[in-house]
Design an enzyme around this catalytic site. Structure first.
Site, mmCIF file in Angstrom:
data_model
loop_
_atom_site.group_PDB
_atom_site.id
_atom_site.type_symbol
_atom_site.label_atom_id
_atom_site.label_comp_id
_atom_site.label_asym_id
_atom_site.label_seq_id
_atom_site.Cartn_x
_atom_site.Cartn_y
_atom_site.Cartn_z
ATOM 1 C CB CYS A 77 37.916 70.460 -47.872
ATOM 2 S SG CYS A 77 38.505 71.542 -49.191
ATOM 3 C CG HIS A 174 40.372 72.015 -44.150
ATOM 4 N ND1 HIS A 174 40.416 70.769 -44.711
ATOM 5 C CD2 HIS A 174 40.413 72.890 -45.179
ATOM 6 C CE1 HIS A 174 40.478 70.881 -46.023
ATOM 7 N NE2 HIS A 174 40.482 72.150 -46.340
ATOM 8 C CD GLU A 176 40.823 68.741 -41.677
ATOM 9 O OE1 GLU A 176 39.709 69.074 -41.225
ATOM 10 O OE2 GLU A 176 41.098 68.751 -42.894
#
Lengths: 192, 295
Positions: A77, A174, A176
């Site tokens: 991002c 994302h 994560e």
């Protein structure tokens, strides 16, 4: 294998906990000296304007550009924005990847979305085939890529959301924020 | 490929992107640009900063949508706006404007003295204030995707923010040492939803991102809150009520990134000009405190 996570601002702790999950040693990078002995670097999600300003102030721009010439870097991002060459506005960029990125390409927060993706390269590398669940938050898109850049994933309408150039990786979404470690495993394979 | 918007992951996720950052109160487009230029990770659009709300008295309400839209046009970073506690129509209006986060805030005059907004009903995420773990988990139970300490807004006195952060973080530590059979009583005593109490015990952390707010005025204040264990900092009156807002704003941004590095903190604290005047919370009449608003 030691992976640095740029810790100027953003969700660097989320990346660190994903890396720990797959048994990788990590270090938070806030100053140029923190890059010593690091084998690869993740630039997390966050605000690209904030991350860029802090990178300029703490003289990280040149060391990061140099690092990227020979090491793996992955930007998620805001990190993808920071890695790019051109975003059509004036803010600090590393310019390491030959990609043009548009910030907030889907609109504001109420337009942020989750969706499943088919990412062949990732499935091949990890020996899996179930869809990759991706989380987009005020996300950018990769408007165009240079000749040496490989498109890893696009939405159904063709908009590019993941790309790779050698050891450099950019994703609009994302990994994560999910429990799925496949993208982190893929990045470690680039850094090795 | 089916895509979903307004999910819990999306709501919590934006707050995760703000971590390690500073969210600044701004009252017009020019201040918003100064904040973005200084490295703010988001701005809070409001008509008057808390120090002025205190000074002016009267009823404090949601800001004029025109002013909020001008701020949204002026910057590329996320824009938050405040609605009154329990005023779900103000929240509907803010959502329709497209703000990125709504702060259901005790700084404005409450519209409901018993109920907060049912925040699960909205696509836009909410942040709410808290003084302790019970209040934090009640707000999360209603759908808040981000929590901040209340502190005591508009005072420039960090003591209440410290009290609230220590209370929340202390309770999380306390839960780690408790047996499972003690959790229901903990939930009862703290007025907190049982499932969330259980989750905090299991994970050892708040279920959502937790910022500090209410009285942060200097880089040292911001770093203090970070070292106590919050994820980031809101600065309200502390920036634009100071002598050199641009410089102080940039210094606070740096202090939140380098909160563990005293030599950088010393460097960024130099020559910042006048801090906001400030009011000592311990000498303030109870009726003037805002932190008691919220149920």
């Amino acid at each position: 294998m030691k992976i640095g996570v740029l810790a100027l601002q953003g969700d660097f702790a989320e990346h660190i906990s994903m890396l720990k999950k797959i048994g990788v040693e990590t270090v938070e990078v806030r100053l140029p000296k923190h890059l010593d002995g690091v084998d690869g670097l993740i630039i997390p999600g966050g605000e690209s304007t904030t991350i860029g300003k802090l990178a300029v102030i703490y003289e990280l721009m040149e060391p990061l550009k140099e690092f990227g010439k020979s090491h793996a870097i992955w930007g998620t991002c805001a990190g993808a924005i920071f890695l790019s060459k051109d975003i059509g506005r004036d803010q600090p960029l590393l310019g390491l990847m030959d990609i043009k990125v548009q910030r907030n390409a889907f609109g504001r927060q109420v337009d942020s979305f989750e969706t499943d993706l088919e990412i062949d390269e990732l499935f091949k590398a990890t020996g899996t085939e179930h869809p990759y669940h991706a989380v987009f938050i005020r996300a950018p898109i990769i408007e165009s890529v240079g000749a040496k850049v490989k498109v890893l994933a696009a939405l159904e309408d063709g908009r590019i959301i993941a790309a790779q150039e050698g050891k450099l990786l950019a994703t609009s979404f994302h990994p994560e924020l999910t429990g799925d470690t496949r993208f982190h495993e893929y990045f470690i394979s680039l850094a090795s | 490929m089916e895509s979903k918007t307004g999910t819990w992951t999306e709501k919590k996720g934006l707050a995760q992107m703000l971590k390690g950052g500073v969210i600044m109160d701004v009252v017009n487009a020019e201040q918003a640009r100064i904040a973005e230029e200084a490295g703010a990770c988001a701005v809070m659009a409001l008509e008057r900063v808390p120090a002025d709300i205190r000074a002016d008295g009267g009823v404090a309400r949601m800001s004029d949508p025109d002013m909020i839209l001008k701020i949204m046009d002026a910057v590329s970073i996320p824009v938050m706006a405040k609605c009154r506690i329990g005023h779900f129509v103000e929240a509907q209006i803010l959502q329709s404007l497209g703000v990125d986060y709504i702060d259901e805030s005790e700084v404005l005059t409450p519209a409901d003295e018993e109920h907060h907004i049912l925040k699960h009903n909205f696509k836009v995420p909410f942040v709410c204030g808290c003084r302790n773990i019970g209040e934090a988990l009640r707000r999360i139970g209603e759908g808040a995707a981000m929590i901040r300490t209340k502190g005591e807004a508009g005072t420039g006195d960090v003591v209440e923010a410290v009290r609230h952060a220590r209370s929340v973080i202390g309770s999380i530590r306390q839960l780690q040492t408790m047996g499972d059979e003690e959790l229901m009583t903990f939930a009862k005593l703290n007025g907190a939803p049982y499932d969330l109490v259980k989750e905090v015990k299991e994970t050892g952390r708040m279920p959502v991102v937790n910022f500090a707010a209410g009285g942060v005025a200097t880089p040292a204040d911001a770093a203090l809150m970070m070292q106590l264990g919050v994820d980031g900092v809101f600065v309200g009156s502390g920036i634009f009520k100071s002598g050199d807002p641009a410089k102080r704003a940039a210094a606070i941004v740096k202090s939140v990134t380098h909160y563990m590095d005293a030599s950088i903190l010393a460097e960024v604290s130099r020559n910042l000009g006048e801090a906001m005047v400030g009011r000592n919370v311990s000498q303030m009449p109870e009726g003037e405190k805002l932190a008691g608003r919220g149920w």
